[in-house]
Design an enzyme around this catalytic site. Structure first.
Site, PDB file in Angstrom:
ATOM      1  N   SER A  20      42.406  39.972  44.934  1.00  0.00           N
ATOM      2  CA  SER A  20      42.984  40.921  45.865  1.00  0.00           C
ATOM      3  C   SER A  20      44.513  40.888  45.776  1.00  0.00           C
ATOM      4  CB  SER A  20      42.474  40.655  47.277  1.00  0.00           C
ATOM      5  OG  SER A  20      42.752  41.752  48.125  1.00  0.00           O
ATOM      6  N   ASP A  73      34.101  48.473  45.591  1.00  0.00           N
ATOM      7  CA  ASP A  73      35.329  47.944  46.191  1.00  0.00           C
ATOM      8  C   ASP A  73      36.414  49.007  46.111  1.00  0.00           C
ATOM      9  OD1 ASP A  73      37.400  46.423  47.161  1.00  0.00           O
ATOM     10  OD2 ASP A  73      37.312  44.894  45.598  1.00  0.00           O
TER      11      ASP A  73
END
Length: 83
Positions: A20, A73
């Site tokens: 991330s 995602d």
């Protein structure tokens, strides 16, 4: 002479990795340190979208950075255009 307790790292390669936001940091560090560590690579898990512009991306060889994105995602798919 080598200092006691410090390993000899000759022949090792440097790999930047993160998930991330950490993958964004890893990618930028990889780009910034590319001149000092030309054989370095980065493996990014769910990197934020729009991380680099085309000019920055063209400075890296194709094998220098690998991005892994899981399923749907949405963070890696963000861009300035999607705002």
């Amino acid at each position: 002479a080598r200092t006691s307790g410090v390993p000899d790292c000759a022949g090792w390669s440097l790999v930047f990795t993160g998930h991330s936001l950490g993958s964004g940091v890893a990618a930028v560090l990889s780009l910034l340190l590319r001149g000092e560590f030309p054989e370095s690579t980065c493996v990014l898990f769910g990197p934020p979208g729009g991380l680099m512009d085309q000019t920055a991306a063209e400075q890296l060889p194709p094998s220098a950075c690998t991005s892994v994105v899981l399923g749907w995602d949405w963070i890696p798919r963000l861009s300035v255009a999607s705002a």
